[in-house]
Structure formats: structure tokens, C-alpha cells
Motif scaffolding. Structure first.
Motif, PDB file in Angstrom:
ATOM      1  N   GLN A 199       0.819  -1.199   0.000  1.00  0.00           N
ATOM      2  CA  GLN A 199       0.000   0.000   0.000  1.00  0.00           C
ATOM      3  C   GLN A 199       0.868   1.271   0.000  1.00  0.00           C
ATOM      4  N   PHE A 200       2.025   1.184   0.639  1.00  0.00           N
ATOM      5  CA  PHE A 200       2.957   2.309   0.622  1.00  0.00           C
ATOM      6  C   PHE A 200       3.421   2.600  -0.800  1.00  0.00           C
ATOM      7  N   LEU A 201       3.778   1.562  -1.538  1.00  0.00           N
ATOM      8  CA  LEU A 201       4.239   1.760  -2.910  1.00  0.00           C
ATOM      9  C   LEU A 201       3.145   2.360  -3.777  1.00  0.00           C
ATOM     10  N   LEU A 202       1.910   1.868  -3.628  1.00  0.00           N
ATOM     11  CA  LEU A 202       0.810   2.418  -4.407  1.00  0.00           C
ATOM     12  C   LEU A 202       0.577   3.888  -4.092  1.00  0.00           C
ATOM     13  N   ALA A 203       0.877   4.272  -2.853  1.00  0.00           N
ATOM     14  CA  ALA A 203       0.627   5.654  -2.433  1.00  0.00           C
ATOM     15  C   ALA A 203       1.712   6.622  -2.894  1.00  0.00           C
ATOM     16  N   ARG A 204       2.863   6.108  -3.315  1.00  0.00           N
ATOM     17  CA  ARG A 204       3.942   6.985  -3.763  1.00  0.00           C
ATOM     18  C   ARG A 204       3.843   7.212  -5.265  1.00  0.00           C
ATOM     19  N   PRO A 205       4.250   8.380  -5.757  1.00  0.00           N
ATOM     20  CA  PRO A 205       4.237   8.623  -7.206  1.00  0.00           C
ATOM     21  C   PRO A 205       5.098   7.595  -7.937  1.00  0.00           C
ATOM     22  N   LEU A 206       4.695   7.244  -9.132  1.00  0.00           N
ATOM     23  CA  LEU A 206       5.431   6.239  -9.904  1.00  0.00           C
ATOM     24  C   LEU A 206       6.885   6.659 -10.111  1.00  0.00           C
ATOM     25  N   ALA A 207       7.115   7.933 -10.357  1.00  0.00           N
ATOM     26  CA  ALA A 207       8.487   8.409 -10.559  1.00  0.00           C
ATOM     27  C   ALA A 207       9.321   8.180  -9.300  1.00  0.00           C
ATOM     28  N   TRP A 208       8.723   8.377  -8.122  1.00  0.00           N
ATOM     29  CA  TRP A 208       9.436   8.143  -6.862  1.00  0.00           C
ATOM     30  C   TRP A 208       9.776   6.665  -6.720  1.00  0.00           C
ATOM     31  N   ARG A 209       8.817   5.801  -7.002  1.00  0.00           N
ATOM     32  CA  ARG A 209       9.061   4.356  -6.893  1.00  0.00           C
ATOM     33  C   ARG A 209      10.234   3.930  -7.768  1.00  0.00           C
ATOM     34  N   ARG A 210      10.226   4.407  -8.987  1.00  0.00           N
ATOM     35  CA  ARG A 210      11.269   3.992  -9.932  1.00  0.00           C
ATOM     36  C   ARG A 210      12.628   4.579  -9.564  1.00  0.00           C
ATOM     37  N   ARG A 211      12.594   5.724  -8.900  1.00  0.00           N
ATOM     38  CA  ARG A 211      13.867   6.341  -8.496  1.00  0.00           C
ATOM     39  C   ARG A 211      14.452   5.685  -7.257  1.00  0.00           C
ATOM     40  N   PHE A 212      13.633   5.351  -6.272  1.00  0.00           N
ATOM     41  CA  PHE A 212      14.161   4.959  -4.969  1.00  0.00           C
ATOM     42  C   PHE A 212      14.005   3.478  -4.618  1.00  0.00           C
ATOM     43  N   VAL A 213      13.213   2.718  -5.352  1.00  0.00           N
ATOM     44  CA  VAL A 213      13.014   1.300  -5.030  1.00  0.00           C
ATOM     45  C   VAL A 213      13.501   0.443  -6.189  1.00  0.00           C
ATOM     46  N   LYS A 214      14.592  -0.268  -5.951  1.00  0.00           N
ATOM     47  CA  LYS A 214      15.151  -1.140  -6.972  1.00  0.00           C
ATOM     48  C   LYS A 214      14.327  -2.405  -7.127  1.00  0.00           C
ATOM     49  N   HIS A 215      13.900  -2.954  -5.992  1.00  0.00           N
ATOM     50  CA  HIS A 215      13.218  -4.245  -6.003  1.00  0.00           C
ATOM     51  C   HIS A 215      12.505  -4.414  -4.661  1.00  0.00           C
ATOM     52  N   ALA A 216      11.391  -5.114  -4.660  1.00  0.00           N
ATOM     53  CA  ALA A 216      10.705  -5.492  -3.428  1.00  0.00           C
ATOM     54  C   ALA A 216      10.707  -7.007  -3.319  1.00  0.00           C
ATOM     55  N   VAL A 217      11.159  -7.511  -2.177  1.00  0.00           N
ATOM     56  CA  VAL A 217      11.132  -8.952  -1.908  1.00  0.00           C
ATOM     57  C   VAL A 217      10.064  -9.192  -0.846  1.00  0.00           C
ATOM     58  N   PHE A 218       8.997  -9.868  -1.241  1.00  0.00           N
ATOM     59  CA  PHE A 218       7.884 -10.144  -0.331  1.00  0.00           C
ATOM     60  C   PHE A 218       7.990 -11.572   0.186  1.00  0.00           C
ATOM     61  N   LEU A 219       8.040 -11.716   1.499  1.00  0.00           N
ATOM     62  CA  LEU A 219       8.086 -13.028   2.139  1.00  0.00           C
ATOM     63  C   LEU A 219       6.712 -13.303   2.759  1.00  0.00           C
ATOM     64  N   ALA A 220       6.030 -14.323   2.248  1.00  0.00           N
ATOM     65  CA  ALA A 220       4.701 -14.709   2.750  1.00  0.00           C
ATOM     66  C   ALA A 220       3.710 -13.560   2.625  1.00  0.00           C
ATOM     67  N   ALA A 221       3.640 -12.988   1.441  1.00  0.00           N
ATOM     68  CA  ALA A 221       2.717 -11.875   1.210  1.00  0.00           C
ATOM     69  C   ALA A 221       1.332 -12.415   0.879  1.00  0.00           C
ATOM     70  N   ALA A 222       0.432 -12.338   1.835  1.00  0.00           N
ATOM     71  CA  ALA A 222      -0.960 -12.741   1.613  1.00  0.00           C
ATOM     72  C   ALA A 222      -1.783 -11.471   1.473  1.00  0.00           C
ATOM     73  N   LEU A 223      -1.846 -10.934   0.266  1.00  0.00           N
ATOM     74  CA  LEU A 223      -2.494  -9.650   0.059  1.00  0.00           C
ATOM     75  C   LEU A 223      -4.008  -9.763  -0.055  1.00  0.00           C
ATOM     76  N   GLY A 224      -4.531 -10.955   0.232  1.00  0.00           N
ATOM     77  CA  GLY A 224      -5.972 -11.132   0.258  1.00  0.00           C
ATOM     78  C   GLY A 224      -6.489 -11.505   1.627  1.00  0.00           C
ATOM     79  N   GLY A 225      -5.682 -11.264   2.660  1.00  0.00           N
ATOM     80  CA  GLY A 225      -6.075 -11.663   4.005  1.00  0.00           C
ATOM     81  C   GLY A 225      -5.953 -13.168   4.189  1.00  0.00           C
ATOM     82  N   PHE A 226      -6.486 -13.686   5.306  1.00  0.00           N
ATOM     83  CA  PHE A 226      -6.416 -15.119   5.543  1.00  0.00           C
ATOM     84  C   PHE A 226      -7.558 -15.552   6.454  1.00  0.00           C
TER      85      PHE A 226
END
Length: 424
Positions: A199-226
Motif C-alpha cells: 500500500q505504501f508503494l501504491l501511495a507513492r508517485p510512480l516516478a518516486w518508486r522507480r527512483r528509490f526502489v530497486k526491487h521489493a522482496v515479499f516473504l509470505a505476502a498474503a495480500l488477500g487476508g487469511f
């Protein structure tokens, strides 16, 4: 041509290898790393002011004594007399007028050691591996702990604590980049930390994401709840407070903003039966009826207005993502309550997942993002690895380190090698 090949080989041998540093700030080929923990995986401090009104005199013993460690609180988990105090001081209050969450009156909290890996709980094995690669705490390796009782809210709804955390996280990532010669950061998140990071990434401008985030590694990302998220609200299970009576555990669980984020989402779970009683069946599509049935009517409004809008869709974050999760572990899928209804202990029907997160939620990212133009997604499934196994299972830990190494260390080295081949 042979001479050119020999020169190219000599240059390649002189380049830094994986895991080797050339300086105190992580080396010329290493991107900074920011770690985002899961629920309950960082420390919380508290202090009690004169406005605190404890339910029992024992709970007010620390009033006026300054900061103390609220979480983890090992004494409270061992001593039944202290456990209710912890539950009381960990509880939040939803202010319907302000449309936001806050601490109980007289309880002030803080997240200590922000930016340092010392703030994390249970991450030591991974931190040691990263340090062996040459990463250094506060120089090229950082952590972004948070008050895990809170979450964030959609546009138009206040979220003081969530907004504060997102601001701190953005500044930390920017600082990590500046500290390391402008290289964008690799963000490594676990469990609930993945949901916040997403949600943080979605909230940041795309230009900011591409400038400051090289890659995101998600460990056990259940983005649909459980599924367990519904059982937690009905019974207070999973609170980490075995010495607290069930009603108090349930009240604590229901008070926390983050608890509503654990609920299975309609988009991912659909009409799969999650909770079954003698007279009703509840799925992600009728959570409101479920909340009413368990007596948590005050949770309906924040769920409908502050949670559902954020999880109606899973748009790609448009930064490269590696999703790693365990499979083949018995995971609660359906809770069947008998004659005693929600006052009783349910029979559990199990399915596939990582022991906590259901498979349908773990695969949601690849279902939604695979094939999306511009979205890089790599999926790594780890058979038999449980939800927290990334920090305890040797094989899983090696896999995680290898993936981080691949995106944080070797990318520039690969580019150098490709340029050499092209120039040859």
C-alpha cells in the motif's frame, strides 16, 4: 580477437564478486536494503500518564516511571496477574467522531530504534547473513519498524499513525539511497509488512518508486487476508496472551486497526466458506454479517469505509517484485462452530498454505500481476516452509539470502559483464 578476450576475462576477474564489499557503505555493487517486519516483530515502548485509569491497581504501577517495554512483555506472558494489564495497555480505541484509532487514555507509545535492525524481533538469522555479505546496520542495512496495531486508511479517511509511518518509511528509503551513492533500495518485507509495503508503494508517485526502489522482496505476502483472521476476531486466538481470558483476548483483537486487515477479502476469497455455524455460513462476501454475529458491530463501519476500499483490487506496484512463500503446510481454511456457537471451540478444516496464510491469498499477486506489461514478478515457492520459516529454516534462509543477493548485489555486476561482452 584472442587478446581482446583475455583482456575482458582479466577485467571480469578484477570486478567485485557477490557479497564482497569495497567500502564501509556496502561496496560499489550493493544496493541498500530496508527491512519491513511482520505483525508483532518489532518492539513497542509505552509510558503511563496521570490520565491513565487502570482496571486494576496493579496495572497502574508504572504510572509516572517513564518509558518501559510494552511489547514483547515476557513477564506478562508468564505471570497471569500481569497479562490483563498488557492486554489493556495494548488495546486501541476507534474514535468514530474523528474516524481514526488512538491509544487508550493515558497510554503513550513509541517505536524505538527506527532505522536500525536492533528494533526487529526474530530477524537475527537473516541480519547475520546480510552482514556476512558486507551490509552494515545504519549504513547499508536498515529496518523500518512500526506500531503493528495500526494500519493506514484510504483517501478521505484520516490515519494519523499510518500516515506518520509512511512518511518515515519514505524518508528512510530516500536516506538509504543518498547514503549509498544514490542507489535505489531493495525493500524486504514479511507477512503484514508486505501488505503495508504494498500500500505504501501504491501511495507513492510512480516516478518516486522507480527512483528509490530497486526491487521489493515479499516473504509470505498474503495480500488477500487469511481465514484465521476471522477466527481471531471471534475468539481472540493468536493474541500471544495465553493467560488472558478469552473475552479479554477478543476485545484486544477487535480494538486493533490491523485486525481488520487480516480478514479475507472478497476479491481473493470470494464465496469460499470460512466460518460455519449451525445456522449460517460466512465467507469474505458477507463479513458485515459475520461482525454482527460475533457482537462486533462497532467494527462494521471502519471495515466498510477504511478497509474494503483498499483491497477491492490489487493493481501492480510497478516495481520489480520477488514473491516467496511456503506451500504444502496444513493451514486453517474453514472454522466450523457447533452447538455452543461462537462461545465454543471450532472444528478446523485444513487446506494448503504456509500454516497461517491460505494458498488462495499467497498466489493472489501472481494471478493479478503476471503478464502485466511493465511489472516484473518472480515467484519462489518453498515446499514445507511455514510462515515464519524464512528466519528459522536453514534451506529457506539460504533461498531468501540468494534472492536478495541476486537483486541487491549482482545486478550492476551483470550489467558490467554485459557491457564488456558488447564492447568486445
Amino acid at each position: 580477437m584472442d587478446l581482446l578476450r583475455l583482456v575482458a576475462v582479466a577485467v571480469l576477474l578484477a570486478l567485485p564478486t557477490r557479497g564482497r564489499c569495497s567500502g564501509g557503505d556496502g561496496g560499489d555493487d550493493m544496493h541498500p536494503i530496508v527491512l519491513v517486519p511482520g505483525y508483532g516483530s518489532n518492539r513497542l515502548d509505552a509510558r503511563l500518564t496521570a490520565t491513565y485509569e487502570p482496571a486494576a491497581p496493579l496495572c497502574g504501577a508504572r504510572e509516572g516511571e517513564g518509558w518501559f517495554e510494552l511489547w514483547p512483555n515476557h513477564a506478562a506472558t508468564r505471570d497471569p496477574s500481569q497479562a490483563p494489564c498488557l492486554a489493556e495497555q495494548m488495546s486501541l480505541v476507534y474514535d468514530a467522531v474523528a474516524d481514526d484509532y488512538r491509544n487508550a487514555a493515558g497510554v503513550v507509545t513509541r517505536v524505538p530504534s527506527f532505522a536500525s535492525t536492533r528494533a526487529l524481533i526474530g530477524w537475527d538469522p537473516l541480519v547475520r547473513q546480510l552482514e556476512a555479505m558486507g551490509y552494515r546496520d545504519g549504513e547499508s542495512l536498515f529496518a523500518a519498524p512500526y506500531d503493528f496495531r495500526y494500519a493506514v486508511a484510504p483517501h478521505g479517511h484520516p490515519s494519523a499513525e499510518g500516515a506518520r509511518y509512511f512518511g518515515r518509511l519514505a524518508r528512510l528509503i530516500e536516506w538509504a539511497s543518498r547514503r549509498n551513492e544514490g542507489r535505489p533500495a531493495v525493500v524486504v518485507a514479511h507477512s503484514y509488512g508486505c501488505a503495508l509495503t504494498y500500500q505504501f508503494l501504491l501511495a507513492r508517485p510512480l516516478a518516486w518508486r522507480r527512483r528509490f526502489v530497486k526491487h521489493a522482496v515479499f516473504l509470505a505476502a498474503a495480500l488477500g487476508g487469511f481465514a484465521e483472521g476471522m477466527n481471531m476476531l471471534s475468539s481472540g486466538a493468536g493474541s500471544g496472551l495465553p493467560n488472558v481470558a478469552r473475552p479479554a483476548r477478543a476485545r484486544l483483537a477487535r480494538s486493533q486497526q490491523s485486525a481488520l486487515w487480516r480478514l479475507p477479502t472478497p476479491m481473493v476469497f470470494g464465496d469460499r466458506p470460512v466460518v460455519v455455524t449451525k445456522n449460517s455460513t460466512y465467507s469474505a462476501n458477507n463479513i458485515v454479517e459475520f461482525l454482527d454475529a460475533i457482537g462486533f458491530t462497532e467494527g462494521v463501519s471502519p471495515y466498510v469505509t477504511r478497509v474494503l476500499p483498499m483491497w477491492q483490487a490489487l493493481p501492480p506496484p510497478m516495481v520489480p517484485v520477488t514473491s516467496m512463500y511456503g506451500v504444502g503446510v496444513m493451514t486453517p481454511e474453514t472454522f466450523v462452530y457447533g452447538e455452543d456457537g461462537f462461545e465454543g471451540t471450532p472444528e478446523v478444516v485444513y487446506g494448503d498454505g504456509d500454516g497461517d496464510m491460505n494458498m488462495v491469498s499467497l498466489v493472489a499477486t501472481e494471478k493479478e500481476w503476471s503478464g502485466v506489461e511493465g511489472q516484473i514478478l518472480k515467484v519462489v515457492r518453498l515446499p514445507g516452509v511455514c510462515h515464519t520459516g524464512f528466519f528459522s529454516d536453514d534451506l529457506a534462509l539460504k533461498k531468501v539470502v540468494a534472492e536478495i543477493q541476486e537483486v541487491a548485489v549482482s545486478i550492476e555486476l551483470h550489467q558490467k559483464r554485459e557491457n564488456l561482452v558488447l564492447s568486445e
